[in-house]
Write a protein that holds these residues in place. Structure first.
Motif, PDB file in Angstrom:
ATOM      1  N   GLY A 159      -6.278  12.179 -10.107  1.00 15.89           N
ATOM      2  CA  GLY A 159      -5.770  10.838 -10.363  1.00 15.89           C
ATOM      3  C   GLY A 159      -5.998  10.435 -11.806  1.00 15.89           C
ATOM      4  O   GLY A 159      -6.350  11.257 -12.651  1.00 15.89           O
ATOM      5  N   THR A 160      -5.785   9.166 -12.077  1.00 14.35           N
ATOM      6  CA  THR A 160      -5.993   8.654 -13.424  1.00 14.35           C
ATOM      7  C   THR A 160      -6.939   7.465 -13.358  1.00 14.35           C
ATOM      8  O   THR A 160      -7.144   6.876 -12.302  1.00 14.35           O
ATOM      9  N   VAL A 161      -7.515   7.154 -14.510  1.00 20.04           N
ATOM     10  CA  VAL A 161      -8.317   5.947 -14.620  1.00 20.04           C
ATOM     11  C   VAL A 161      -7.616   4.985 -15.576  1.00 20.04           C
ATOM     12  O   VAL A 161      -7.241   5.377 -16.681  1.00 20.04           O
ATOM     13  N   THR A 162      -7.394   3.783 -15.125  1.00 25.23           N
ATOM     14  CA  THR A 162      -6.815   2.758 -15.994  1.00 25.23           C
ATOM     15  C   THR A 162      -7.888   1.723 -16.286  1.00 25.23           C
ATOM     16  O   THR A 162      -8.449   1.116 -15.375  1.00 25.23           O
ATOM     17  N   LEU A 163      -8.184   1.586 -17.564  1.00 24.93           N
ATOM     18  CA  LEU A 163      -9.174   0.605 -17.998  1.00 24.93           C
ATOM     19  C   LEU A 163      -8.419  -0.703 -18.190  1.00 24.93           C
ATOM     20  O   LEU A 163      -7.598  -0.833 -19.097  1.00 24.93           O
ATOM     21  N   VAL A 164      -8.668  -1.657 -17.295  1.00 27.19           N
ATOM     22  CA  VAL A 164      -7.915  -2.912 -17.315  1.00 27.19           C
ATOM     23  C   VAL A 164      -8.777  -4.046 -17.850  1.00 27.19           C
ATOM     24  O   VAL A 164      -9.896  -4.269 -17.384  1.00 27.19           O
ATOM     25  N   SER A 165      -8.243  -4.772 -18.833  1.00 24.17           N
ATOM     26  CA  SER A 165      -8.923  -5.948 -19.369  1.00 24.17           C
ATOM     27  C   SER A 165      -8.556  -7.146 -18.505  1.00 24.17           C
ATOM     28  O   SER A 165      -7.382  -7.474 -18.360  1.00 24.17           O
ATOM     29  N   ALA A 166      -9.569  -7.810 -17.950  1.00 29.26           N
ATOM     30  CA  ALA A 166      -9.320  -8.903 -17.011  1.00 29.26           C
ATOM     31  C   ALA A 166      -9.120 -10.233 -17.717  1.00 29.26           C
ATOM     32  O   ALA A 166      -8.781 -11.226 -17.083  1.00 29.26           O
ATOM     33  N   GLY A 167      -9.353 -10.286 -19.036  1.00 29.44           N
ATOM     34  CA  GLY A 167      -9.267 -11.573 -19.729  1.00 29.44           C
ATOM     35  C   GLY A 167     -10.460 -12.440 -19.380  1.00 29.44           C
ATOM     36  O   GLY A 167     -11.420 -11.984 -18.753  1.00 29.44           O
ATOM     37  N   PRO A 168     -10.394 -13.718 -19.770  1.00 30.30           N
ATOM     38  CA  PRO A 168     -11.580 -14.562 -19.698  1.00 30.30           C
ATOM     39  C   PRO A 168     -11.877 -15.174 -18.334  1.00 30.30           C
ATOM     40  O   PRO A 168     -12.930 -15.784 -18.177  1.00 30.30           O
ATOM     41  N   GLY A 186      -6.347  -7.119 -23.104  1.00 30.31           N
ATOM     42  CA  GLY A 186      -6.383  -8.453 -22.523  1.00 30.31           C
ATOM     43  C   GLY A 186      -6.849  -9.470 -23.539  1.00 30.31           C
ATOM     44  O   GLY A 186      -6.981  -9.174 -24.728  1.00 30.31           O
ATOM     45  N   VAL A 187      -7.122 -10.670 -23.062  1.00 26.37           N
ATOM     46  CA  VAL A 187      -7.534 -11.770 -23.923  1.00 26.37           C
ATOM     47  C   VAL A 187      -9.059 -11.831 -23.962  1.00 26.37           C
ATOM     48  O   VAL A 187      -9.709 -12.002 -22.927  1.00 26.37           O
ATOM     49  N   SER A 188      -9.623 -11.699 -25.154  1.00 27.18           N
ATOM     50  CA  SER A 188     -11.073 -11.789 -25.281  1.00 27.18           C
ATOM     51  C   SER A 188     -11.481 -13.268 -25.293  1.00 27.18           C
ATOM     52  O   SER A 188     -10.719 -14.143 -25.695  1.00 27.18           O
ATOM     53  N   ALA A 230     -19.223 -24.962 -32.417  1.00 24.94           N
ATOM     54  CA  ALA A 230     -18.904 -25.322 -31.032  1.00 24.94           C
ATOM     55  C   ALA A 230     -19.483 -24.286 -30.089  1.00 24.94           C
ATOM     56  O   ALA A 230     -19.717 -23.133 -30.482  1.00 24.94           O
ATOM     57  N   VAL A 231     -19.746 -24.712 -28.869  1.00 20.48           N
ATOM     58  CA  VAL A 231     -20.122 -23.783 -27.803  1.00 20.48           C
ATOM     59  C   VAL A 231     -19.132 -23.977 -26.662  1.00 20.48           C
ATOM     60  O   VAL A 231     -18.856 -25.112 -26.260  1.00 20.48           O
ATOM     61  N   VAL A 232     -18.570 -22.873 -26.170  1.00 22.03           N
ATOM     62  CA  VAL A 232     -17.672 -22.945 -25.020  1.00 22.03           C
ATOM     63  C   VAL A 232     -18.197 -21.996 -23.947  1.00 22.03           C
ATOM     64  O   VAL A 232     -18.272 -20.786 -24.148  1.00 22.03           O
ATOM     65  N   GLN A 233     -18.606 -22.589 -22.838  1.00 21.78           N
ATOM     66  CA  GLN A 233     -19.116 -21.794 -21.712  1.00 21.78           C
ATOM     67  C   GLN A 233     -17.967 -21.499 -20.757  1.00 21.78           C
ATOM     68  O   GLN A 233     -17.105 -22.346 -20.536  1.00 21.78           O
ATOM     69  N   TRP A 234     -17.966 -20.314 -20.182  1.00 25.26           N
ATOM     70  CA  TRP A 234     -16.910 -19.904 -19.248  1.00 25.26           C
ATOM     71  C   TRP A 234     -15.519 -20.187 -19.823  1.00 25.26           C
ATOM     72  O   TRP A 234     -14.629 -20.687 -19.130  1.00 25.26           O
ATOM     73  N   ALA A 235     -15.341 -19.866 -21.105  1.00 24.35           N
ATOM     74  CA  ALA A 235     -14.050 -20.101 -21.764  1.00 24.35           C
ATOM     75  C   ALA A 235     -12.913 -19.447 -20.985  1.00 24.35           C
ATOM     76  O   ALA A 235     -13.029 -18.315 -20.533  1.00 24.35           O
ATOM     77  N   LYS A 251     -12.731  -4.706 -16.665  1.00 25.63           N
ATOM     78  CA  LYS A 251     -13.759  -5.300 -17.516  1.00 25.63           C
ATOM     79  C   LYS A 251     -13.295  -6.686 -17.964  1.00 25.63           C
ATOM     80  O   LYS A 251     -12.110  -6.906 -18.163  1.00 25.63           O
ATOM     81  N   GLY A 252     -14.229  -7.602 -18.142  1.00 24.98           N
ATOM     82  CA  GLY A 252     -13.870  -8.948 -18.584  1.00 24.98           C
ATOM     83  C   GLY A 252     -13.372  -8.964 -20.020  1.00 24.98           C
ATOM     84  O   GLY A 252     -13.634  -8.044 -20.793  1.00 24.98           O
ATOM     85  N   GLY A 253     -12.656 -10.015 -20.373  1.00 28.33           N
ATOM     86  CA  GLY A 253     -12.148 -10.159 -21.747  1.00 28.33           C
ATOM     87  C   GLY A 253     -11.226  -9.013 -22.099  1.00 28.33           C
ATOM     88  O   GLY A 253     -10.402  -8.603 -21.285  1.00 28.33           O
ATOM     89  N   ASP A 254     -11.324  -8.494 -23.330  1.00 27.53           N
ATOM     90  CA  ASP A 254     -10.642  -7.256 -23.672  1.00 27.53           C
ATOM     91  C   ASP A 254     -11.673  -6.135 -23.557  1.00 27.53           C
ATOM     92  O   ASP A 254     -12.769  -6.220 -24.122  1.00 27.53           O
ATOM     93  N   ALA A 255     -11.304  -5.089 -22.835  1.00 25.98           N
ATOM     94  CA  ALA A 255     -12.243  -4.000 -22.541  1.00 25.98           C
ATOM     95  C   ALA A 255     -12.772  -3.326 -23.802  1.00 25.98           C
ATOM     96  O   ALA A 255     -13.834  -2.699 -23.767  1.00 25.98           O
ATOM     97  N   LEU A 256     -12.045  -3.473 -24.919  1.00 25.59           N
ATOM     98  CA  LEU A 256     -12.404  -2.727 -26.121  1.00 25.59           C
ATOM     99  C   LEU A 256     -13.323  -3.507 -27.061  1.00 25.59           C
ATOM    100  O   LEU A 256     -13.558  -3.110 -28.196  1.00 25.59           O
ATOM    101  N   LEU A 257     -13.857  -4.634 -26.581  1.00 28.02           N
ATOM    102  CA  LEU A 257     -14.781  -5.422 -27.391  1.00 28.02           C
ATOM    103  C   LEU A 257     -16.063  -5.656 -26.591  1.00 28.02           C
ATOM    104  O   LEU A 257     -16.015  -6.327 -25.557  1.00 28.02           O
ATOM    105  N   PHE A 258     -17.168  -5.115 -27.050  1.00 29.30           N
ATOM    106  CA  PHE A 258     -18.492  -5.308 -26.442  1.00 29.30           C
ATOM    107  C   PHE A 258     -18.550  -4.915 -24.963  1.00 29.30           C
ATOM    108  O   PHE A 258     -19.314  -5.484 -24.203  1.00 29.30           O
ATOM    109  N   GLY A 259     -17.736  -3.960 -24.538  1.00 31.27           N
ATOM    110  CA  GLY A 259     -17.702  -3.665 -23.110  1.00 31.27           C
ATOM    111  C   GLY A 259     -18.218  -2.290 -22.756  1.00 31.27           C
ATOM    112  O   GLY A 259     -18.087  -1.862 -21.621  1.00 31.27           O
ATOM    113  N   ARG A 260     -18.796  -1.583 -23.692  1.00 29.92           N
ATOM    114  CA  ARG A 260     -19.247  -0.219 -23.479  1.00 29.92           C
ATOM    115  C   ARG A 260     -18.107   0.699 -23.045  1.00 29.92           C
ATOM    116  O   ARG A 260     -18.327   1.733 -22.418  1.00 29.92           O
TER     117      ARG A 260
END
Lengths: 269, 269
Positions: free
Chosen positions: B14-23, B126-128, B202-207, B97-106
């Protein structure tokens, strides 16, 4: 996020939705962006946005508001006036910008104009092209072994000056350089005064679209490789050890033709 | 982008698709991500991803692979083994992975594991969350009057050291700080050694989710304001003059209750 600026807005006043079109592939639009386009009455389209996006807005009048051709300040003011005028007529206006509208898109000026005019607006995020460039290379923008973050910087400044490349290089973060192709040779040379000339680097043109093309190399070789491959704007230049993960992986898999086919640029690097 | 690593892959692999879930808001998924989930057979879900995303993958077995609880290296290796194992069984695996998978997501480590195992993979952007944070504030991350770019940095480093905050401040770019809430007071104090204490922040929680909460202030006040408002992780800290555009706009519109309702945090700032 809805930003309503006037409590007693004329019942007939429409809204402006700032929609991020992402890097080109229409499948990289968010669901929310697709819904906004589906109900749009007026769509204002930037030049670099995939024109096929119009198919997602079947009810809308499509107005192209590109700024190519040298003319600068007048078109920006004109775009702002158009948005306000159509919203005041009661239309649902969608303003489409490439990538994520909140990065290098002059969205700040357009939002300020909407605020001044008292037009309610909403912002819908999208995928910025540096993320698409990294996806195309099969690499993460950050890697915990290499860096603490990534810098998104434009090489094209309002006053024709340049970013302080050495200060950016000194952070040791991944650099994602937008609008840098016209000065790639000079900026790579400047970065190489602080970073090693062997630092991994890549150029991805039309990242995240069907026309995507990639070259990989190092800070010392990438300008020449990109030129030899005929890559020009619009493109993202990526620099940093995290980007090198794609090169080292490609190296370990270089015997496999299929990989070379999906990542043709790696052959040149 | 498809990354096929073996030309003569076993037909059953099979294949693995790394999906960015956004915020968080499922509407901020890309169309491409939604399509990948719809056809997924196995879904590996991170902790911080909106669990409702499972509704988009009706055929899939959902496996939660969160890493909360102090345990670190074993789970990461376990996740990598799971991806490879299911792909080798011939399943279409989606790694979310949350946000964009290619930023701080290992993601870099997971992609390397797939390369080593010869499992073909695809990455969907996805959207970081820093983009969503800016959208919530109604402000652009960059503004041509204020800065040349934006720095995405994590305050949470592998070796428990800290980024060089003063070097970052010296770039005068917008700072989007991830995972910084546990040390917000100290990092703002350090940034204020280089930047003015009146720099907008600014601080934005659960953006970008239904739980989103915002506070705006300055480098000198934001830590206390965020604490007073009870904001904690996960949150984005934004610092820079571009961010101040939201504050100045709010100021000019402060007479309008509707605005205060949609941007409640501005009342506190």
């Amino acid at each position: 996020m809805n930003h309503t600026t006037h409590p007693a807005m004329n019942a007939k006043t429409g809204t402006v939705t700032l929609v991020s079109a992402g890097p080109g592939d229409l499948d990289l639009l968010t669901l929310k962006a697709a819904k906004a386009l589906a109900r749009a009455q007026i769509v204002l389209l930037d030049d670099l946005v995939n024109p096929d996006i119009a198919t997602l807005a079947p009810q809308a009048r499509i107005i192209r508001v590109g700024k190519r051709g040298g003319c600068r300040s007048t078109p920006q003011a004109f775009i702002e006036r158009l948005m306000v005028r159509y919203a005041r007529k009661g239309h649902d206006v969608v303003r489409v910008k490439g990538g994520d509208a909140l990065l290098f898109g002059r969205a700040g000026e357009e939002l300020a104009a909407l605020h001044r005019a008292g037009v309610p607006f909403e912002i819908i995020n999208g995928v910025s092209s540096a993320f698409a460039a990294a996806a195309g290379l099969g690499v993460s923008l950050t890697h915990r072994d290499h860096c603490q973050g990534v810098i998104f910087v434009t090489a094209h400044l309002r006053d024709h000056s340049e970013p302080d490349w050495q200060a950016l290089a000194a952070t040791r973060m991944t650099l994602a350089i937008y609008m840098g192709m016209s000065r790639i040779e000079g900026l790579c040379a400047t970065l190489a005064q602080t970073l090693s000339a062997t630092t991994p680097a890549a150029v991805v043109q039309w990242a995240g679209s069907a026309q995507e093309r990639r070259v990989m190399g190092t800070l010392g070789t990438i300008a020449e490789l990109a030129q030899a491959a005929g890559l020009g704007s619009p493109a993202i230049i990526l620099v940093g050890d995290a980007i090198g993960e794609a090169i080292s992986q490609a190296g370990s898999l270089s015997a496999f033709d299929a990989h070379a086919t999906t990542l043709p640029a790696l052959r040149r690097a």
